[in-house]
Design a protein around this motif. Structure first.
Motif, PDB file in Angstrom:
ATOM      1  N   ARG A 123       8.403   1.762   4.313  1.00 55.51           N
ATOM      2  CA  ARG A 123       9.742   2.024   3.442  1.00 55.51           C
ATOM      3  C   ARG A 123       9.511   0.850   2.234  1.00 55.51           C
ATOM      4  O   ARG A 123       9.236  -0.206   2.321  1.00 55.51           O
ATOM      5  N   ALA A 124      10.535   0.731   1.275  1.00 54.22           N
ATOM      6  CA  ALA A 124      11.502  -0.063   0.513  1.00 54.22           C
ATOM      7  C   ALA A 124      11.324  -1.236   1.155  1.00 54.22           C
ATOM      8  O   ALA A 124      10.855  -2.610   0.313  1.00 54.22           O
ATOM      9  N   PHE A 125      12.191  -1.477   1.833  1.00 51.78           N
ATOM     10  CA  PHE A 125      12.509  -2.826   2.208  1.00 51.78           C
ATOM     11  C   PHE A 125      11.540  -4.005   3.153  1.00 51.78           C
ATOM     12  O   PHE A 125      11.298  -4.707   2.873  1.00 51.78           O
ATOM     13  N   GLU A 126      10.792  -2.810   3.772  1.00 46.83           N
ATOM     14  CA  GLU A 126       9.235  -3.344   4.740  1.00 46.83           C
ATOM     15  C   GLU A 126       8.856  -3.944   3.522  1.00 46.83           C
ATOM     16  O   GLU A 126       8.141  -5.162   3.977  1.00 46.83           O
ATOM     17  N   LEU A 127       8.076  -3.441   2.693  1.00 47.11           N
ATOM     18  CA  LEU A 127       7.206  -4.007   1.620  1.00 47.11           C
ATOM     19  C   LEU A 127       7.322  -4.648   1.099  1.00 47.11           C
ATOM     20  O   LEU A 127       6.955  -5.619   0.643  1.00 47.11           O
TER      21      LEU A 127
END
Length: 105
Positions: free
Chosen positions: A32-36
């Motif tokens: 997900r964008a958050f983890e990336l």
């Protein structure tokens, strides 16, 4: 690199300018964008600690680059309608400021 390895195995390399390829992305195998973004910030801090001197000039350059990343991620979040880009950046910054980021010397 790949072409060199193919050539070394004895295959003939041919240029085909009319060839077309489709690159389809699978959402199931992507972070997900958050983890990336959180990982991206950790990587920036790690590379800075590893390769840059600990002077004020270089620390200012790091934070200037992170400000630019914030601007880019804000645009990306608006375009994708996913706040995870900015939230992941903020979480990564907080982790590193609190000392929970990459190993510190």
């Amino acid at each position: 690199d790949f072409s060199y390895r193919v050539f070394k195995r004895g295959y003939l390399l041919v240029q085909t300018p009319n060839a077309r390829i489709q690159h389809l992305q699978s959402s199931t195998e992507r972070m997900r964008a958050f983890e990336l973004q959180r990982m991206h910030v950790a990587n920036i801090f790690y590379l800075h600690q590893k390769n840059m001197p600990r002077t004020l000039k270089y620390r200012a350059a790091l934070w200037w680059a992170l400000l630019g990343t914030l601007v880019l991620d804000t645009g990306r979040a608006l375009r994708a309608r996913d706040a995870g880009y900015v939230a992941g950046l903020a979480a990564g910054l907080l982790d590193n400021v609190r000392g929970r980021g990459p190993s510190r010397e």
